[in-house]
Design a protein around this motif. Structure first.
Motif, PDB file in Angstrom:
ATOM      1  N   VAL A  35     -51.789 -14.336  41.973  1.00 33.19           N
ATOM      2  CA  VAL A  35     -50.463 -14.337  42.628  1.00 33.19           C
ATOM      3  C   VAL A  35     -50.125 -12.933  43.094  1.00 33.19           C
ATOM      4  O   VAL A  35     -49.759 -12.711  44.248  1.00 33.19           O
ATOM      5  CB  VAL A  35     -49.375 -14.888  41.676  1.00 33.19           C
ATOM      6  N   VAL A  36     -50.263 -11.967  42.192  1.00 36.20           N
ATOM      7  CA  VAL A  36     -49.939 -10.572  42.522  1.00 36.20           C
ATOM      8  C   VAL A  36     -50.886 -10.040  43.598  1.00 36.20           C
ATOM      9  O   VAL A  36     -50.482  -9.278  44.473  1.00 36.20           O
ATOM     10  CB  VAL A  36     -49.971  -9.696  41.247  1.00 36.20           C
ATOM     11  N   PRO A  41     -50.312 -18.602  48.120  1.00 35.77           N
ATOM     12  CA  PRO A  41     -49.258 -18.451  49.140  1.00 35.77           C
ATOM     13  C   PRO A  41     -47.977 -17.877  48.530  1.00 35.77           C
ATOM     14  O   PRO A  41     -47.642 -18.185  47.393  1.00 35.77           O
ATOM     15  CB  PRO A  41     -49.021 -19.878  49.626  1.00 35.77           C
ATOM     16  N   GLY A  42     -47.300 -17.080  49.284  1.00 36.29           N
ATOM     17  CA  GLY A  42     -46.039 -16.497  48.841  1.00 36.29           C
ATOM     18  C   GLY A  42     -46.261 -15.274  47.967  1.00 36.29           C
ATOM     19  O   GLY A  42     -47.372 -14.976  47.552  1.00 36.29           O
ATOM     20  N   ASP A  43     -45.189 -14.595  47.696  1.00 39.32           N
ATOM     21  CA  ASP A  43     -45.276 -13.413  46.849  1.00 39.32           C
ATOM     22  C   ASP A  43     -44.858 -13.757  45.418  1.00 39.32           C
ATOM     23  O   ASP A  43     -44.563 -14.909  45.101  1.00 39.32           O
ATOM     24  CB  ASP A  43     -44.445 -12.267  47.435  1.00 39.32           C
ATOM     25  N   ARG A  44     -44.822 -12.754  44.585  1.00 38.85           N
ATOM     26  CA  ARG A  44     -44.483 -12.926  43.175  1.00 38.85           C
ATOM     27  C   ARG A  44     -43.104 -13.563  43.002  1.00 38.85           C
ATOM     28  O   ARG A  44     -42.934 -14.490  42.206  1.00 38.85           O
ATOM     29  CB  ARG A  44     -44.548 -11.558  42.481  1.00 38.85           C
ATOM     30  N   LEU A  48     -42.281 -17.113  41.282  1.00 38.50           N
ATOM     31  CA  LEU A  48     -41.375 -17.223  40.134  1.00 38.50           C
ATOM     32  C   LEU A  48     -40.272 -18.238  40.395  1.00 38.50           C
ATOM     33  O   LEU A  48     -39.930 -19.032  39.508  1.00 38.50           O
ATOM     34  CB  LEU A  48     -40.780 -15.854  39.795  1.00 38.50           C
ATOM     35  N   ASP A  49     -39.728 -18.247  41.601  1.00 39.69           N
ATOM     36  CA  ASP A  49     -38.706 -19.224  41.959  1.00 39.69           C
ATOM     37  C   ASP A  49     -39.283 -20.638  41.906  1.00 39.69           C
ATOM     38  O   ASP A  49     -38.662 -21.555  41.369  1.00 39.69           O
ATOM     39  CB  ASP A  49     -38.147 -18.920  43.352  1.00 39.69           C
ATOM     40  N   ALA A  50     -40.486 -20.812  42.434  1.00 44.27           N
ATOM     41  CA  ALA A  50     -41.134 -22.120  42.419  1.00 44.27           C
ATOM     42  C   ALA A  50     -41.393 -22.586  40.986  1.00 44.27           C
ATOM     43  O   ALA A  50     -41.171 -23.761  40.653  1.00 44.27           O
ATOM     44  CB  ALA A  50     -42.440 -22.066  43.206  1.00 44.27           C
ATOM     45  N   LEU A  51     -41.847 -21.677  40.134  1.00 46.23           N
ATOM     46  CA  LEU A  51     -42.098 -22.028  38.736  1.00 46.23           C
ATOM     47  C   LEU A  51     -40.807 -22.421  38.028  1.00 46.23           C
ATOM     48  O   LEU A  51     -40.774 -23.390  37.270  1.00 46.23           O
ATOM     49  CB  LEU A  51     -42.773 -20.868  38.008  1.00 46.23           C
ATOM     50  N   ASP A  52     -39.745 -21.685  38.291  1.00 43.74           N
ATOM     51  CA  ASP A  52     -38.441 -21.995  37.693  1.00 43.74           C
ATOM     52  C   ASP A  52     -37.998 -23.406  38.103  1.00 43.74           C
ATOM     53  O   ASP A  52     -37.570 -24.200  37.264  1.00 43.74           O
ATOM     54  CB  ASP A  52     -37.407 -20.946  38.117  1.00 43.74           C
TER      55      ASP A  52
END
Length: 91
Positions: A35-36, A41-44, A48-52
């Motif tokens: 991820v980092v 796809p997407g940034d960190r 994090l928002d997706a995981l939340d």
């Protein structure tokens, strides 16, 4: 982030772990590094928002990107991944 967006992030992560026999710390580290490092796809912050959102979602998370892991294992893994990403300093 809408459902389709966060599910896309999560499905990408699930696709990346589908052949891992156990969702252990080494897999958490590998995915967090990916991820980092821009391998997902997407940034960190987006991840994090997706995981939340995924962890708050009451439906199944393994419904599109099937893995041999149980729903409970996937949720535990995503929670560990979120913790690992939160511990990293944003670039």
């Amino acid at each position: 982030m809408g459902t389709d967006n966060w599910k896309g992030h999560v499905n990408g992560i699930l696709y990346g772990i589908q052949f891992d026999r156990a969702l252990d710390d080494s897999v958490v580290t590998r995915v967090a590094d990916g991820v980092v490092g821009g391998l997902y796809p997407g940034d960190r912050a987006e991840t994090l928002d997706a995981l939340d959102q995924a962890l708050r979602y009451s439906g199944p998370l393994n419904d599109q990107a099937e893995t041999p892991h149980s729903e409970e294992s996937i949720r535990a893994f995503l929670a560990q991944l979120s913790t690992a990403l939160n511990a990293r300093t944003p670039s």
